[in-house]
Design a protein around this motif. Structure first.
Motif, PDB file in Angstrom:
ATOM      1  N   ALA A 185      31.269  50.044  53.320  1.00 51.68           N
ATOM      2  CA  ALA A 185      32.606  49.682  53.794  1.00 51.68           C
ATOM      3  C   ALA A 185      32.708  49.803  55.310  1.00 51.68           C
ATOM      4  N   MET A 186      32.097  50.846  55.892  1.00 51.00           N
ATOM      5  CA  MET A 186      32.158  51.015  57.343  1.00 51.00           C
ATOM      6  C   MET A 186      31.405  49.899  58.057  1.00 51.00           C
ATOM      7  N   ILE A 187      30.258  49.496  57.502  1.00 50.99           N
ATOM      8  CA  ILE A 187      29.490  48.401  58.114  1.00 50.99           C
ATOM      9  C   ILE A 187      30.260  47.090  58.021  1.00 50.99           C
ATOM     10  N   VAL A 188      30.851  46.829  56.840  1.00 45.49           N
ATOM     11  CA  VAL A 188      31.595  45.572  56.652  1.00 45.49           C
ATOM     12  C   VAL A 188      32.822  45.541  57.565  1.00 45.49           C
ATOM     13  N   ARG A 244      39.603  34.213  63.786  1.00 39.99           N
ATOM     14  CA  ARG A 244      40.751  34.603  62.959  1.00 39.99           C
ATOM     15  C   ARG A 244      40.740  33.855  61.634  1.00 39.99           C
ATOM     16  N   ASP A 245      39.614  33.270  61.243  1.00 44.52           N
ATOM     17  CA  ASP A 245      39.569  32.506  60.003  1.00 44.52           C
ATOM     18  C   ASP A 245      39.652  33.431  58.795  1.00 44.52           C
ATOM     19  N   ASP A 246      39.823  32.787  57.635  1.00 48.29           N
ATOM     20  CA  ASP A 246      40.068  33.554  56.412  1.00 48.29           C
ATOM     21  C   ASP A 246      38.894  34.463  56.049  1.00 48.29           C
ATOM     22  N   ALA A 247      37.677  34.019  56.325  1.00 50.84           N
ATOM     23  CA  ALA A 247      36.503  34.816  55.955  1.00 50.84           C
ATOM     24  C   ALA A 247      36.476  36.137  56.727  1.00 50.84           C
ATOM     25  N   VAL A 248      36.729  36.077  58.017  1.00 50.60           N
ATOM     26  CA  VAL A 248      36.715  37.288  58.838  1.00 50.60           C
ATOM     27  C   VAL A 248      37.871  38.207  58.462  1.00 50.60           C
ATOM     28  N   ARG A 249      39.055  37.622  58.244  1.00 50.01           N
ATOM     29  CA  ARG A 249      40.218  38.452  57.885  1.00 50.01           C
ATOM     30  C   ARG A 249      39.991  39.146  56.541  1.00 50.01           C
ATOM     31  N   LYS A 250      39.434  38.413  55.566  1.00 50.94           N
ATOM     32  CA  LYS A 250      39.182  39.045  54.259  1.00 50.94           C
ATOM     33  C   LYS A 250      38.102  40.115  54.387  1.00 50.94           C
ATOM     34  N   THR A 251      37.086  39.873  55.197  1.00 48.85           N
ATOM     35  CA  THR A 251      36.048  40.887  55.413  1.00 48.85           C
ATOM     36  C   THR A 251      36.661  42.185  55.903  1.00 48.85           C
ATOM     37  N   PHE A 252      37.477  42.074  56.941  1.00 45.22           N
ATOM     38  CA  PHE A 252      38.101  43.251  57.542  1.00 45.22           C
ATOM     39  C   PHE A 252      39.058  43.927  56.564  1.00 45.22           C
ATOM     40  N   SER A 253      39.876  43.116  55.915  1.00 43.12           N
ATOM     41  CA  SER A 253      40.902  43.662  55.017  1.00 43.12           C
ATOM     42  C   SER A 253      40.288  44.348  53.803  1.00 43.12           C
ATOM     43  N   MET A 254      39.318  43.709  53.155  1.00 44.84           N
ATOM     44  CA  MET A 254      38.717  44.288  51.951  1.00 44.84           C
ATOM     45  C   MET A 254      38.021  45.609  52.265  1.00 44.84           C
ATOM     46  N   ALA A 255      37.328  45.664  53.408  1.00 48.52           N
ATOM     47  CA  ALA A 255      36.625  46.900  53.765  1.00 48.52           C
ATOM     48  C   ALA A 255      37.607  48.042  53.997  1.00 48.52           C
ATOM     49  N   LEU A 256      38.739  47.734  54.640  1.00 46.35           N
ATOM     50  CA  LEU A 256      39.724  48.786  54.907  1.00 46.35           C
ATOM     51  C   LEU A 256      40.418  49.245  53.633  1.00 46.35           C
ATOM     52  N   TRP A 257      40.670  48.310  52.709  1.00 40.95           N
ATOM     53  CA  TRP A 257      41.216  48.731  51.405  1.00 40.95           C
ATOM     54  C   TRP A 257      40.229  49.657  50.703  1.00 40.95           C
ATOM     55  N   LEU A 317      21.492  43.270  62.320  1.00 41.60           N
ATOM     56  CA  LEU A 317      22.560  43.222  63.325  1.00 41.60           C
ATOM     57  C   LEU A 317      22.766  41.804  63.842  1.00 41.60           C
ATOM     58  N   LYS A 318      21.655  41.072  63.965  1.00 43.59           N
ATOM     59  CA  LYS A 318      21.759  39.680  64.428  1.00 43.59           C
ATOM     60  C   LYS A 318      22.532  38.837  63.414  1.00 43.59           C
ATOM     61  N   LEU A 319      22.252  39.038  62.129  1.00 40.90           N
ATOM     62  CA  LEU A 319      22.975  38.305  61.089  1.00 40.90           C
ATOM     63  C   LEU A 319      24.456  38.642  61.131  1.00 40.90           C
ATOM     64  N   MET A 320      24.777  39.935  61.271  1.00 42.85           N
ATOM     65  CA  MET A 320      26.188  40.338  61.280  1.00 42.85           C
ATOM     66  C   MET A 320      26.912  39.798  62.513  1.00 42.85           C
ATOM     67  N   ALA A 321      26.198  39.744  63.646  1.00 41.84           N
ATOM     68  CA  ALA A 321      26.822  39.217  64.862  1.00 41.84           C
ATOM     69  C   ALA A 321      27.130  37.735  64.735  1.00 41.84           C
ATOM     70  N   LYS A 322      26.313  37.024  63.962  1.00 41.47           N
ATOM     71  CA  LYS A 322      26.574  35.593  63.762  1.00 41.47           C
ATOM     72  C   LYS A 322      27.778  35.378  62.876  1.00 41.47           C
ATOM     73  N   LEU A 375      33.523  50.883  66.585  1.00 46.47           N
ATOM     74  CA  LEU A 375      32.782  52.091  66.995  1.00 46.47           C
ATOM     75  C   LEU A 375      32.489  53.002  65.811  1.00 46.47           C
ATOM     76  N   MET A 376      33.328  52.927  64.779  1.00 43.00           N
ATOM     77  CA  MET A 376      33.109  53.756  63.593  1.00 43.00           C
ATOM     78  C   MET A 376      32.081  53.145  62.651  1.00 43.00           C
ATOM     79  N   GLY A 377      31.592  51.958  62.952  1.00 39.50           N
ATOM     80  CA  GLY A 377      30.640  51.292  62.064  1.00 39.50           C
ATOM     81  C   GLY A 377      29.469  52.162  61.640  1.00 39.50           C
TER      82      GLY A 377
END
Length: 470
Positions: A196-199, A212-225, A429-434, A363-365
């Motif tokens: 969850a911290m990595i996501v 701000r697309d749906d994929a990034v927002r869902k990634t952030f939201s699901m991990a925080l839930w 890390l390269k994959l996640m940055a993309k 930073l908490m990743g």
């Protein structure tokens, strides 16, 4: 008999290799369940974003899974090279437990991994989802056996010693030893927290870079839930684990607390300090009266044994476990703060706009991995000087290796691990940055949307699959 210098190097070598190994299975365990959730949501809602996220995170899972397998193979050889005394005496217990893990978990993971990674358009959506669930189940079964083996070494039971060898007499007692359920829950939740911290850090990275697309927002939201649900549970599991450790490994608890003398009528808690093993005291201690009793006995005046209650040769190194434990707890409290702030910002509809919070999440990743390693050090260093607690000392478990032998192999491990796993981590890390690719709009235009669409538009096995880094 191994020399103290060779023994120390052998311990450093095992600590180095197992620290690398524990990182990748933890990532795999957490991401495998995350992938099952993503695919399940895609089947239920037909929202292509979930499939895009699945394809994205399955690449990172694949890299982590591969490195976890390779780093685990090294450990099994190390038991024979540096720890032959342990293998000879306790192999009748730990050998079958690891074999059960291979037969029930690794075979399941390996059997369905290919379908999960490359089976799109080759099998039906539900069959593919079944394969994903089997991979996730396999990672959890693997956790079960590994934690059973490690917990038995911490709280051994169900065995007899025959001709100097430990032999099983009751496998149920061996598997379900006293600390096993607590370690299993604590470690499984830790793996979910790591993922969850990595996501969430990945989502924060892309939000900070303007996506701000749906994929990034869902990634952030699901991990925080996930963090909001799991971190409080982890704190409760850690509390129960502490009570169990005080009952079965009181010297470890005394070392963790930097507690030297048994305090009657209520035990203080050392918030910070510097335990000194030679002078048998904790320098610069900041104490809170009765807090140790409240946390470790759940009573106002509960008694906790001090380190001086145990022979000097049976004491763990308090300096190490005192600070490794506090690093783990500190990371956990920061994660709780992150999850709490996420809930508050969500209610104010500012979750995707508060850049200071996104920086905090980024930073908490690594914090999940830092807490995981600190907790592992606390567990394993706190068991010393025993490999099998109260039964087999570490010095008796080592092979008769020389300083030159173990020093040379340690240098080779450091060099090879730096190159191999450094490359793998860089690639992850390269994959996640993309970030995740978006296919939703293209498929809407072609009408190729939803589960089951477009599966057989090419002859079987004739359709090229996506490259792993595309």
């Amino acid at each position: 008999m191994v020399s103290p210098e060779a023994l120390l190097l052998a311990r450093w070598q095992f600590a180095f290799t197992v620290s690398f190994h524990i990182v990748f299975p933890a990532i795999s365990i957490g991401l495998a369940s995350f992938l099952a959730v993503l695919e399940g949501l895609w089947l239920k809602t037909a929202n292509r974003v979930y499939k895009d996220l699945f394809l994205f995170w399955s690449k990172i899972f694949a890299v982590g899974f591969g490195m976890g397998v390779v780093s685990g193979v090294v450990l099994s050889y190390e038991f024979g090279t540096n720890w032959s005394g342990f293998s000879a005496m306790a192999g009748a217990i730990t050998g079958p437990l690891l074999a059960f893990e291979v037969m029930t978990a690794f075979f399941l993971e390996a059997g369905f991994l290919g379908i999960m990674l490359f089976g799109w358009n080759k099998v039906g959506p539900r069959a593919h989802f079944f394969a994903t669930c089997m991979v996730a189940t396999g990672t959890l079964i693997s956790t079960f056996w590994i934690l059973s083996s490690n917990s038995w070494m911490q709280t051994p039971q169900g065995y007899a010693i025959v001709d100097g060898r430990i032999v099983p007499v009751d496998w149920l007692r061996v598997i379900f030893n006293p600390s096993f359920p607590y370690r299993l829950v604590h470690m499984t939740l830790a793996a979910f927290v790591v993922a969850a911290m990595i996501v969430s850090a990945c989502g924060a990275w892309h939000l900070l870079h303007g996506r701000r697309d749906d994929a990034v927002r869902k990634t952030f939201s699901m991990a925080l839930w996930m963090m909001a649900a799991i971190v409080p549970l982890q704190l409760l599991a850690g509390d129960a684990h502490g009570l169990n450790t005080r009952e079965h490994q009181p010297a470890k608890i005394a070392a963790i607390e930097g507690l030297w003398d048994t305090e009657h009528g209520g035990t203080s808690l050392n918030l910070v300090g510097w335990p000194d093993m030679k002078q048998e005291t904790t320098h610069f201690a900041v104490k809170v009266p009765h807090l140790g009793s409240l946390l470790l006995t759940h009573t106002w005046d509960g008694e906790i044994q001090g380190l001086k209650s145990f022979p000097a040769e049976d004491r763990p190194n308090s300096t190490i476990v005192f600070w490794s434990f506090r690093i783990m707890v500190g990371m956990g409290l920061l994660m709780l703060l992150l999850a709490f702030l996420g809930v508050l910002l969500r209610r104010g509809k500012r979750l995707y706009e508060a850049r200071w919070f996104q920086w905090f999440a980024l930073l908490m990743g690594p914090s999940g991995l830092v807490a995981l390693l600190a907790g592992w050090v606390t567990t394993e260093a706190g068991r010393q000087p025993w490999v099998v607690y109260g039964v087999l000392r570490t010095q008796d478990a080592a092979s008769p290796v020389t300083v030159d032998q173990v020093g040379t192999s340690l240098m080779i491990f450091i060099l090879v691990y730096t190159v191999v796993f450094g490359t793998g981590i860089y690639y992850m890390l390269k994959l996640m940055a993309k970030g995740p690719d978006l296919h939703e709009q293209a498929e809407i235009e072609t009408g190729d949307t939803g589960p089951g669409r477009g599966r057989f538009d090419h002859r079987p096995l004739s359709r090229p699959t996506d490259a792993i880094d595309e």
